[in-house]
Design a protein around this motif. Sequence first.
Motif, PDB file in Angstrom:
ATOM      1  N   TYR A 193      14.396   4.910  -0.529  1.00 40.46           N
ATOM      2  CA  TYR A 193      14.208   4.794  -1.970  1.00 40.46           C
ATOM      3  C   TYR A 193      13.039   5.657  -2.416  1.00 40.46           C
ATOM      4  O   TYR A 193      12.202   6.074  -1.606  1.00 40.46           O
ATOM      5  CB  TYR A 193      13.924   3.342  -2.364  1.00 40.46           C
ATOM      6  N   VAL A 194      12.987   5.880  -3.712  1.00 46.22           N
ATOM      7  CA  VAL A 194      11.847   6.567  -4.321  1.00 46.22           C
ATOM      8  C   VAL A 194      11.120   5.595  -5.236  1.00 46.22           C
ATOM      9  O   VAL A 194      11.744   4.949  -6.093  1.00 46.22           O
ATOM     10  CB  VAL A 194      12.292   7.811  -5.115  1.00 46.22           C
ATOM     11  N   ILE A 195       9.827   5.485  -5.027  1.00 46.89           N
ATOM     12  CA  ILE A 195       8.948   4.714  -5.900  1.00 46.89           C
ATOM     13  C   ILE A 195       8.248   5.713  -6.818  1.00 46.89           C
ATOM     14  O   ILE A 195       7.582   6.645  -6.351  1.00 46.89           O
ATOM     15  CB  ILE A 195       7.907   3.934  -5.074  1.00 46.89           C
ATOM     16  N   SER A 196       8.428   5.546  -8.116  1.00 52.03           N
ATOM     17  CA  SER A 196       7.846   6.466  -9.083  1.00 52.03           C
ATOM     18  C   SER A 196       7.065   5.675 -10.115  1.00 52.03           C
ATOM     19  O   SER A 196       7.596   4.727 -10.702  1.00 52.03           O
ATOM     20  CB  SER A 196       8.960   7.272  -9.768  1.00 52.03           C
ATOM     21  N   GLY A 197       5.812   6.035 -10.328  1.00 50.92           N
ATOM     22  CA  GLY A 197       5.029   5.255 -11.276  1.00 50.92           C
ATOM     23  C   GLY A 197       3.684   5.860 -11.587  1.00 50.92           C
ATOM     24  O   GLY A 197       3.478   7.070 -11.439  1.00 50.92           O
ATOM     25  N   HIS A 198       2.762   5.006 -12.017  1.00 48.86           N
ATOM     26  CA  HIS A 198       1.422   5.481 -12.357  1.00 48.86           C
ATOM     27  C   HIS A 198       0.404   4.372 -12.131  1.00 48.86           C
ATOM     28  O   HIS A 198       0.735   3.186 -12.094  1.00 48.86           O
ATOM     29  CB  HIS A 198       1.370   5.980 -13.803  1.00 48.86           C
ATOM     30  N   ARG A 199      -0.827   4.791 -12.011  1.00 51.72           N
ATOM     31  CA  ARG A 199      -1.925   3.859 -11.763  1.00 51.72           C
ATOM     32  C   ARG A 199      -2.159   2.964 -12.976  1.00 51.72           C
ATOM     33  O   ARG A 199      -2.024   3.394 -14.125  1.00 51.72           O
ATOM     34  CB  ARG A 199      -3.206   4.634 -11.432  1.00 51.72           C
ATOM     35  N   LYS A 200      -2.505   1.716 -12.724  1.00 51.21           N
ATOM     36  CA  LYS A 200      -2.859   0.779 -13.785  1.00 51.21           C
ATOM     37  C   LYS A 200      -4.278   1.082 -14.257  1.00 51.21           C
ATOM     38  O   LYS A 200      -5.208   1.131 -13.458  1.00 51.21           O
ATOM     39  CB  LYS A 200      -2.770  -0.656 -13.268  1.00 51.21           C
ATOM     40  N   THR A 201      -4.450   1.290 -15.564  1.00 49.82           N
ATOM     41  CA  THR A 201      -5.766   1.671 -16.077  1.00 49.82           C
ATOM     42  C   THR A 201      -6.687   0.485 -16.301  1.00 49.82           C
ATOM     43  O   THR A 201      -7.906   0.636 -16.323  1.00 49.82           O
ATOM     44  CB  THR A 201      -5.622   2.421 -17.411  1.00 49.82           C
ATOM     45  N   GLY A 202      -6.093  -0.712 -16.512  1.00 52.26           N
ATOM     46  CA  GLY A 202      -6.905  -1.879 -16.837  1.00 52.26           C
ATOM     47  C   GLY A 202      -6.993  -2.137 -18.332  1.00 52.26           C
ATOM     48  O   GLY A 202      -7.509  -3.177 -18.754  1.00 52.26           O
ATOM     49  N   PHE A 203      -6.478  -1.200 -19.151  1.00 55.46           N
ATOM     50  CA  PHE A 203      -6.452  -1.380 -20.593  1.00 55.46           C
ATOM     51  C   PHE A 203      -5.094  -1.917 -21.017  1.00 55.46           C
ATOM     52  O   PHE A 203      -4.057  -1.390 -20.620  1.00 55.46           O
ATOM     53  CB  PHE A 203      -6.738  -0.063 -21.307  1.00 55.46           C
ATOM     54  N   SER A 204      -5.097  -2.962 -21.818  1.00 59.14           N
ATOM     55  CA  SER A 204      -3.844  -3.650 -22.170  1.00 59.14           C
ATOM     56  C   SER A 204      -2.856  -2.735 -22.880  1.00 59.14           C
ATOM     57  O   SER A 204      -1.639  -2.870 -22.720  1.00 59.14           O
ATOM     58  CB  SER A 204      -4.143  -4.876 -23.051  1.00 59.14           C
ATOM     59  N   GLU A 205      -3.366  -1.772 -23.649  1.00 55.65           N
ATOM     60  CA  GLU A 205      -2.444  -0.883 -24.363  1.00 55.65           C
ATOM     61  C   GLU A 205      -1.675   0.054 -23.431  1.00 55.65           C
ATOM     62  O   GLU A 205      -0.660   0.638 -23.814  1.00 55.65           O
ATOM     63  CB  GLU A 205      -3.204  -0.030 -25.404  1.00 55.65           C
ATOM     64  N   ASP A 206      -2.145   0.166 -22.180  1.00 55.22           N
ATOM     65  CA  ASP A 206      -1.472   1.019 -21.209  1.00 55.22           C
ATOM     66  C   ASP A 206      -0.506   0.251 -20.318  1.00 55.22           C
ATOM     67  O   ASP A 206       0.199   0.848 -19.489  1.00 55.22           O
ATOM     68  CB  ASP A 206      -2.505   1.725 -20.307  1.00 55.22           C
ATOM     69  N   ASP A 207      -0.461  -1.067 -20.467  1.00 52.90           N
ATOM     70  CA  ASP A 207       0.398  -1.890 -19.614  1.00 52.90           C
ATOM     71  C   ASP A 207       1.837  -1.852 -20.094  1.00 52.90           C
ATOM     72  O   ASP A 207       2.125  -1.597 -21.264  1.00 52.90           O
ATOM     73  CB  ASP A 207      -0.087  -3.341 -19.585  1.00 52.90           C
ATOM     74  N   HIS A 208       2.746  -2.180 -19.188  1.00 56.96           N
ATOM     75  CA  HIS A 208       4.172  -2.269 -19.528  1.00 56.96           C
ATOM     76  C   HIS A 208       4.528  -3.700 -19.921  1.00 56.96           C
ATOM     77  O   HIS A 208       3.892  -4.636 -19.503  1.00 56.96           O
ATOM     78  CB  HIS A 208       5.019  -1.825 -18.338  1.00 56.96           C
TER      79      HIS A 208
END
Length: 226
Positions: A211-226
């Motif tokens: 499989y491929v895992i594709s994503g990004h680092r969590k910034t810690g700011f709520s506006e950047d969360d999914h």
Amino acid sequence: MKNKIIYLLLIAVFSTTIFSCEEDIEIWDSNTLDYSGTYFWQLYDETNTDLYVDYDHAIQILIYNTSDNKENEVWIEDTDHVFPLKSKFSFTGNSSAFSSTDSDFANLTNNEAVIDPDEPDDKPTGLNQEVTVDTDYIRSSIIEGKILPNAGTTTSGNPVDSLYIKIKLYSGTVTYSSIEVPVAKRADPEVEEFDWEFSSATYDNTLDETYVISGHRKTGFSEDDH
């Protein structure tokens, strides 16, 4: 295989992840700082074409240093148990281009998320007993991976480190052997008690999954969360 992943994900929806109220794990003084962090991620097939699991706030992967704090040696843990996965990896290269130092099943570490001495249905009744259990995702290796600074974008449009990992999962059977439970841990100290412990694992290459895992680092700011 897509059905298996979806089935595991549905189970996870009804489970409470122990990391749901935590932010990033402790990574101070880490020799793997460029790898370490919490990542939001999607799951694709090995060609990075078919999307199996999309972004969700609960779907996060942790990458963190081992107790030995060695360079290029990390734990990768899926907190929501999409796979499930909690394994130690040793890499060649660096965080911007890495892969497992070995892909031989015999030389890889166990996936602690699936090695479970409580898995056999019945407890042993004595010593020198064995039981073998069909088990998915016993071990895994990273075919290729990249963590690229500011190469990704958060939901709010902010630049963030991107994550790409192509992972191979090895399945087969796990054998557990009986051991005697120490007196102090028995339900009744006067009564002999036995339990299972991991003994060995056997690999079946017809069950390989990539499989491929594709994503990004969590910034810690709520506006950047999914």
